[in-house]
Design a protein around this motif. Structure first.
Motif, short mmCIF file in Angstrom:
data_model
loop_
_atom_site.label_atom_id
_atom_site.label_comp_id
_atom_site.label_asym_id
_atom_site.label_seq_id
_atom_site.Cartn_x
_atom_site.Cartn_y
_atom_site.Cartn_z
N ALA A 26 8.45 3.67 5.10
CA ALA A 26 8.03 3.16 3.75
C ALA A 26 6.62 2.56 4.16
CB ALA A 26 9.01 2.23 3.28
N ILE A 27 6.47 1.59 5.20
CA ILE A 27 5.21 0.83 5.47
C ILE A 27 4.03 1.91 5.45
CG2 ILE A 27 4.07 -0.52 7.06
CD1 ILE A 27 6.87 -2.16 7.43
N GLU A 28 4.58 3.03 6.07
CA GLU A 28 3.47 4.01 6.58
C GLU A 28 3.09 4.61 5.03
OE1 GLU A 28 3.04 8.29 8.52
OE2 GLU A 28 4.44 7.06 9.21
N ALA A 29 3.70 4.97 4.29
CA ALA A 29 3.40 5.50 3.17
C ALA A 29 2.85 4.69 2.29
CB ALA A 29 4.82 5.83 2.34
N THR A 30 3.14 3.13 2.17
CA THR A 30 2.35 2.35 1.47
C THR A 30 0.98 2.14 1.85
OG1 THR A 30 4.41 0.98 1.26
CG2 THR A 30 2.65 -0.12 0.73
N SER A 31 0.73 2.26 3.16
CA SER A 31 -0.73 2.08 3.59
C SER A 31 -1.33 3.26 3.35
CB SER A 31 -0.61 1.74 5.11
OG SER A 31 -0.19 2.54 5.81
N LEU B 107 -2.88 5.40 -7.13
CA LEU B 107 -2.20 5.35 -5.91
C LEU B 107 -2.40 3.91 -5.12
CD1 LEU B 107 -2.55 8.73 -3.99
CD2 LEU B 107 -0.94 7.91 -5.52
N LYS B 108 -3.38 3.21 -5.32
CA LYS B 108 -3.56 1.95 -4.88
C LYS B 108 -2.73 0.83 -5.76
CE LYS B 108 -8.36 1.56 -3.75
NZ LYS B 108 -9.74 1.37 -3.95
N TYR B 109 -2.48 1.28 -6.95
CA TYR B 109 -1.53 0.52 -7.93
C TYR B 109 -0.13 0.71 -7.47
CZ TYR B 109 1.07 -0.56 -12.20
OH TYR B 109 1.98 -1.30 -13.02
N MET B 110 0.10 2.06 -7.17
CA MET B 110 1.49 2.15 -6.35
C MET B 110 1.73 1.49 -5.34
SD MET B 110 2.55 3.62 -9.13
CE MET B 110 4.06 4.63 -9.13
N GLY B 111 0.55 1.33 -4.53
CA GLY B 111 0.62 0.81 -2.98
C GLY B 111 1.04 -0.54 -3.19
N ILE B 112 0.10 -1.43 -4.33
CA ILE B 112 0.30 -2.75 -4.32
C ILE B 112 1.70 -2.94 -4.76
CG2 ILE B 112 -0.30 -4.61 -5.85
CD1 ILE B 112 -2.54 -4.18 -3.92
N SER C 257 4.26 -1.21 -4.17
CA SER C 257 5.28 -0.91 -2.87
C SER C 257 5.46 -2.13 -2.21
CB SER C 257 5.12 0.14 -2.50
OG SER C 257 4.70 1.35 -3.22
N LEU C 258 3.98 -2.60 -1.71
CA LEU C 258 3.79 -3.86 -0.88
C LEU C 258 4.66 -4.97 -1.49
CD1 LEU C 258 2.44 -4.23 1.61
CD2 LEU C 258 0.33 -5.09 0.55
N GLY C 259 4.57 -5.50 -2.61
CA GLY C 259 5.23 -6.29 -3.50
C GLY C 259 6.79 -6.20 -3.11
N ARG C 260 7.29 -5.03 -3.10
CA ARG C 260 8.72 -4.72 -2.92
C ARG C 260 9.16 -4.98 -1.34
NH1 ARG C 260 11.10 -1.87 -7.23
NH2 ARG C 260 9.57 -1.42 -8.86
N LEU D 129 7.71 10.06 -3.38
CA LEU D 129 7.41 9.08 -2.20
C LEU D 129 7.66 7.54 -2.64
CD1 LEU D 129 6.86 9.79 0.51
CD2 LEU D 129 4.47 9.50 0.16
N TYR D 130 6.82 7.30 -3.77
CA TYR D 130 7.22 5.86 -4.15
C TYR D 130 8.44 5.50 -4.62
CZ TYR D 130 7.00 2.28 -7.57
OH TYR D 130 7.35 1.12 -8.56
N GLU D 131 9.25 6.33 -5.21
CA GLU D 131 10.60 6.23 -5.48
C GLU D 131 11.22 5.94 -4.20
OE1 GLU D 131 10.49 6.19 -8.88
OE2 GLU D 131 12.13 4.51 -8.42
N CYS D 132 11.10 6.54 -3.10
CA CYS D 132 11.68 6.46 -1.76
C CYS D 132 11.51 4.91 -1.43
CB CYS D 132 11.26 7.57 -0.55
SG CYS D 132 11.99 8.84 -0.89
N ILE D 133 10.12 4.58 -1.39
CA ILE D 133 9.85 3.13 -0.92
C ILE D 133 10.77 2.30 -1.78
CG2 ILE D 133 8.17 1.46 -0.75
CD1 ILE D 133 6.04 4.02 -0.53
N CYS D 134 10.90 2.63 -3.10
CA CYS D 134 11.67 1.60 -4.13
C CYS D 134 13.06 1.40 -3.62
CB CYS D 134 11.59 1.91 -5.47
SG CYS D 134 10.03 1.72 -5.89
N CYS D 135 13.47 2.61 -3.21
CA CYS D 135 14.93 2.64 -2.61
C CYS D 135 14.91 2.01 -1.56
CB CYS D 135 15.25 4.35 -2.76
SG CYS D 135 17.01 4.57 -2.30
N VAL D 136 13.95 2.40 -0.29
CA VAL D 136 14.24 1.70 0.92
C VAL D 136 14.26 0.02 0.64
CG1 VAL D 136 12.99 1.23 3.01
CG2 VAL D 136 13.14 3.86 2.21
N SER D 137 13.27 -0.33 -0.29
CA SER D 137 13.27 -1.71 -0.34
C SER D 137 14.47 -2.32 -1.00
CB SER D 137 12.11 -2.04 -1.17
OG SER D 137 12.18 -1.61 -2.46
#
Lengths: 166, 966
Positions: B328-333, B343-348, B350-353, B308-316
């Motif tokens: 992506a935003i939903e997954a991040t939240s 997961l928080k770390y990944m969230g932060i 992703s948010l940065g991306r 999922l995180y990799e998907c977010i990276c890809c989307v960004s």
């Protein structure tokens, strides 16, 4: 790519070291020390990730898992995914568990050539090779079976090969 | 103890453990005794003893091979513990020649652990590897491949390359897989050696075995990173592979924790992110499969989240798509709300991306971000700082930099301290709201990380203090200087200061210590002498100190006053005159000479406040033109530039950009750079340098710079070549502290003020009412602490004011807003643009509950349309456009579009209009919206108050703030 696989105990003694870029022994010692200093300072219940660019150079991170008396540490650069690496440690540990039944620190020290065989089946030249602990087990067992059989066969041409070796 | 028990158990079972591995009892004893060692020294002693034994035994003739294997393993163990076992390397090499698989593998294991790829012994193994790669036994082949990966270097690749390529067609998939990976490794070592094989990797993408296909993704990822465009044709293949994987078309054996081949998915997503980056057409192919994965992804398992995180990276990374962004935003939240730190770390992250694409989304996660910032987990904290760094704007810079500095002070890790210090500096230089603040921030950074920051930063600071801010307001400048002097005199009391900071302090005290007459000359000189005594300082600081003393004396003498030398100062001068450093000596003698001169001479030697006068440097040495001309006429050889003399290009500018950066603040004359023995004896001055400047071959450096900075700064070749040229480079500084580019503010402000003039009769009533509502909303949210909210508001709400603030106050206060030159912070808070912050604030306070957006909310605006009437067409227009999104008013304000004139003006109009509705509402009393009504009214009231305050800044102001922020 994955830069290193490190297993050390909670006193900072290395139990298994595999660097995918060559590091001379003194350097290895130093790296182990700094990694241990970082890890031992981290409380429980925090994330398993540490940014390691102070130790292994820019862009490197490490993921660790603390199990019983051991730290399992994978060092890698930004072409890998932290969570995935965490699972790779899981694969590694699961495989060892299958291999030794209730793996303990001593198993790891005493059988470290087997450990290396396991790591080699999971990671090859710094890249992930296999993520199914079943498959890894199969490969490792195959090796041990063939090693044994080749030993028994090699009794006859021993002298010949011995001469050849020199 | 536990450990000992297990050892005991192991021993009791005899050599059971050894049955598989074949280790000896001696090895077990070694492990055991090391395990029991109580100290490091004892352990070392045991190991050294062991190594001695091994050294003796291993050299014995006719060691049985079984025994030898045991020795080698013990050597590996000893070396793992950090002891040298080089005497055994040759035996390990010999063991690789063995026929027995077990011994051969042990030999290979030992050499891969012992030897570096340029070790002398490698040459003895190449032959074995070559032979083994052709072996019938696939395990031997695998062992050889593993060894090849580790031991083969650029020179030896050709020796094994043909065999490895042949293995790509091996019947065993395990071997094919490893062969692909070995080739990838060769590529990493030396890209040119396998460049002709790229087609093989493409072919392997279609291998029957998914494992081999997966392996081929690694080299392809590297190739694509290097050169995206040549691989666009593979996008459809990658997408279809990913689709098949995601739809579980692979055999079950590739599943991992119920995820189909997650590592292959991750790699594919990484590749697609590269291919789709900034390419609309390619991205179009990717959207479908991405949304599929988003839908199917299992979020309960760790590996599912990894995908999922990799998907977010890809989307960004790919061309933005609204629907995918939402996923992506939903997954991040979800990540951010999770309890797991990972997961928080990944969230932060992703948010940065994601905020790069849409800065608004940070807004709704503000509390989660604040939580992460206060988390005991260092990794998470640092990641969060990284995020904050990315979202810093001129409006929230103060809060963020303060936080960073606090954290910087609290850590001991020098590496990270340096990093965070340089980030603070970068943010402060870029976004400083006032110069006062800039200087204070710099002081803090220097005080706590002084020796870790780049010397350039110190020069920047001195420059800022001396030049003022590019405005003509001498008063403000001198005020700033005296406040700098005050703060430095205070800081000098601290016990330990870094040398770089001391240099700055000395310089500023020397230049401006006595400028405003507040401090006596002897006091400043005394302090300067103390500096060198109280702090352990190096020659540079001493040089700064004596120069400062010299300047102060000179100013005094020039002003016609007598300078009396303090005894400590005299002894300081004496000390320096006898110094080992010739530089210090010279300075001391210069000072003594200066003291004996008369006032006029001194005045022209060291004029008052002349530090930022430009020194004209005639780089062309044009004054020599006549001389050169004459010489040429007399038959001298004309000067040839160095590049021409040696017949090669790029010599004269081999310096790295970093050096140039560092050197740009000191005077450097390029001619002294390269003392090279020139083959032709030419008079160097004969270069009428007009030529050289054209001929200096810049492209080399340009290329380098582009490599480094290309991604960040869109510098065209002209721009960078201009930079690289022979000039002193001062532009970086100039950019940051140059003249303000915004000047439209004052007119907007005055017009806004005019409209509010004369009203204000009914403002008080509204204000008290509004305060009540603020309290109400606060009582509804007891679970979020007020402090956190405040922090969140200052970090995030700021993005609202940002759009307005830039045009209005910016860095420097506009001259028009009279009384606020002194209280910059107050002035900023009342500047009309900021009214939006205050209107926003009540809204922020109840961010916990989602306000239901309902039709009645729009009512006031509709009313407004009617009220204003068609006469004001422009206003009407702007209102109707924003009226549509009225409930999202805040959201639109938070939008981080670049501050364009139209935008700020339109929002200004809105608030103006809103205000006039308010006027109307007093008479007409429109039914306010159930939820939003009071808030809006409240906001209007605030707005009015703010306007009033804006006209006559009174003591009200701080109170107003307290009201709003609790």
């Amino acid at each position: 790519m994955i830069r290193a696989v490190i297993v050390m105990n909670t006193q900072g003694k290395p139990r298994l070291l595999k660097f995918y870029d060559f590091q001379p022994p003194e350097k290895q010692k130093e790296l182990i020390r700094s990694v241990f200093a970082v890890l031992s300072g981290r409380p429980d219940n925090v994330s398993n990730f540490v940014e390691a660019d102070a130790i292994f150079g820019p862009g490197t991170r490490l993921v660790y898992k603390h199990l019983a008396t051991l730290y399992f540490i994978f060092v890698f650069d930004n072409s890998e995914n932290e969570l995935a690496m965490l699972d790779l440690i899981q694969v590694f540990v699961e495989t060892m568990d299958r291999c030794f039944k209730n793996v303990c620190e001593l198993d790891i020290v005493f059988n470290f050539n087997k450990m290396h065989a396991i790591v080699d089946e999971i990671i090859f030249g710094g890249q992930v090779l296999e993520t199914s602990s079943e498959q890894v087990m199969k490969a490792v067992e195959e090796i041990s079976r063939l090693e044994k059989s080749s030993n028994s066969i090699s009794f006859v041409p021993k002298a010949v090969s011995g001469r050849f070796g020199r | 103890m536990e450990q000992l028990k297990t050892i005991g158990r192991e021993l009791a079972m005899g050599s059971q453990g050894g049955a598989w591995a074949g280790q000896s009892k001696e090895f077990l004893d070694l492990v055991k005794s090391i395990g029991e060692a109580r100290s490091k020294a004892e352990e070392d002693r045991i190991i050294l003893l062991e190594i001695e034994t091994l050294r003796r035994r291993i050299a014995e003739p006719d060691v049985p091979r079984r025994r030898m294997k045991d020795y080698i393993i013990r050597l590996v163990y000893a070396e793992m513990l950090g002891h040298d076992a080089s005497f055994g390397y040759i035996h390990a090499v010999k063991m690789t020649h063995d026929d027995s698989l077990a011994l051969k593998r042990t030999g290979y294991l030992a050499v891969t652990l012992f030897l570096s790829d340029d070790h002398d012994l490698i040459i003895l193994i190449i032959n074995t590897i070559q032979k083994d790669l052709r072996s019938d036994n696939y395990l031997i082949v695998c062992a050889a491949l593993t060894a090849a990966c580790k031991l083969i270097n650029e020179e030896t690749i050709p020796a094994v390359l043909p065999q490895v390529v042949d293995l790509l067609a091996h019947p065993k998939e395990a071997v094919r897989k490893k062969a692909v990976m070995a080739l990838h490794r060769f590529y990493q070592r030396s890209p040119s050696s396998v460049s002709h094989l790229i087609s093989n990797f493409r072919k392997k993408l279609c291998d029957n075995d998914p494992g081999v296909m997966g392996a081929s993704l690694y080299p392809l990822f590297d190739f694509i990173t290097e050169d995206v465009n040549s691989y666009k044709d593979l996008v459809t293949s990658f997408v279809s592979v990913l689709k098949q994987v995601a739809e579980r078309k692979l055999p079950k054996t590739y599943d991992y924790h119920q995820m189909p081949a997650p590592f292959i998915q991750i790699k594919l997503l990484k590749i697609l992110a590269l291919l789709g980056s900034g390419d609309k057409q390619t991205s179009g192919h990717i959207y479908n499969v991405l949304s599929d994965i988003f839908r199917k992804c299992e979020t309960s398992s760790n590996i599912g989240n990894a995908v999922l995180y990799e998907c977010i990276c890809c989307v960004s990374s790919i061309y933005p798509n609204a629907k995918l962004m939402d996923s992506a935003i939903e997954a991040t939240s979800k990540f951010l709300k999770s309890d797991s730190h990972n997961l928080k770390y990944m969230g932060i992250d992703s948010l940065g991306r994601l905020i790069k694409i849409n800065p608004d989304i940070a807004e709704e996660h503000q509390l989660a971000v604040i939580d992460c910032l206060e988390d005991p987990d260092d990794t998470l904290k640092r990641k969060t700082f990284e995020l904050l760094y990315k979202m810093t704007k001129s409006s929230n810079v103060e809060v963020i930099v303060d936080r960073m500095i606090d954290y910087m002070i609290s850590i001991n890790d020098n590496h990270y301290k340096t990093e965070i210090a340089s980030r603070c500096v970068a943010l402060a230089e870029q976004f400083a709201p006032s110069n006062q603040w800039f200087i204070q921030t710099m002081n803090k950074v220097f005080e706590h990380a002084g020796d870790l920051v780049n010397v350039r930063v110190a020069h920047n600071l001195m420059r800022l203090i001396s030049e003022g801010f590019g405005e003509d307001d001498e008063g403000a400048d001198s005020q700033l200087r005296s406040s700098a002097v005050d703060s430095y005199l205070r800081i000098l009391g601290e016990p330990k200061l870094p040398s770089l900071f001391l240099q700055v302090i000395c310089w500023v005290l020397g230049e401006y210590g006595t400028a405003d007459g507040k401090y006596a000359v002897s006091y400043i000189i005394g302090k300067l002498c103390d500096v060198t005594e109280a702090h352990l300082c190096n020659d540079t600081v001493k040089a700064y100190a004596i120069s400062a003393i010299m300047k102060i004396c000179a100013f005094e003498i020039a002003a016609g006053r007598k300078v009396e030398m303090l005894p400590e100062c005299q002894s300081f001068i004496d000390e320096l005159s006898a110094s080992h450093s010739t530089d210090l000596q010279q300075r001391a003698y210069e000072l003594q000479a200066l003291l004996s001169l008369d006032s006029q001479a001194v005045g022209s030697v060291l004029p008052l406040d002349a530090s930022c006068e430009d020194i004209e440097v005639d780089k062309e040495l044009s004054f020599l033109n006549n001389f050169v001309q004459q010489s040429i006429e007399m038959g001298a050889n004309p000067y040839l530039p160095e590049s021409e003399q040696l017949g090669m290009s790029g010599v004269s500018n081999f310096r790295s950009p970093y050096q140039q950066e560092a050197s740009s603040h000191t005077l450097r004359f390029e001619a002294y750079e390269l003392p090279k023995p020139s083959s032709i004896p030419v008079i160097p001055q004969a270069s009428v340098l007009t030529q050289t400047r054209d001929l200096v071959p810049v492209p080399g450096t340009t290329y380098y710079r582009e490599n480094n900075l290309g991604s960040k700064l869109p510098t065209g070749p002209e721009a960078s070549s201009a930079d690289v040229g022979i000039k002193l480079r001062l532009d970086g500084v100039q950019k940051k502290w140059g003249k303000p580019t915004y000047s439209s503010s004052s007119s907007g402000a005055t017009s806004a003020e005019k409209t509010t003039n004369g009203i204000g009769a009914h403002q008080d009533g509204i204000r008290s009412q509004s305060r009540d509502t603020v309290y109400d909303s606060r009582r509804q949210q007891p679970e979020v602490s007020a402090e956190k909210q405040r922090l969140a508001a200052s970090l995030f709400s700021s993005s609202a004011s940002k759009t307005e603030k830039k045009p209005t106050s910016g860095q420097r206060m506009p001259k028009g807003s009279d009384a606020n030159a002194e209280k910059s912070s107050v002035a900023r808070s009342v500047s009309p643009g900021n009214s939006e912050v205050k209107t926003a604030a009540p809204d922020l306070l109840d961010f916990g509950e989602p306000v239901p957006i309902s039709a009645p909310t729009i009512d006031p605006f509709k009313e407004l349309e009617g009220l204003i009437g068609p006469a004001q067409a422009v206003i009407d227009n702007s209102i109707t456009t924003s009226g549509v999104q009225a409930p999202d008013l805040m959201a639109t304000l938070y939008m981080d579009t670049p501050p364009s004139g139209s935008r700020s003006s339109s929002s200004g109009l809105v608030s103006e209009g809103v205000y006039s509705t308010d006027k109307g509402s007093h008479t007409a009393k429109p039914t306010p919206a159930v939820k939003k009504g009071p808030n809006l009214q409240d906001a209007l009231g605030k707005d009015a108050t703010v306007r009033q305050v804006g006209v006559t800044p009174t003591g009200n102001n701080p109170n107003l703030f307290r009201d709003l922020l609790g």
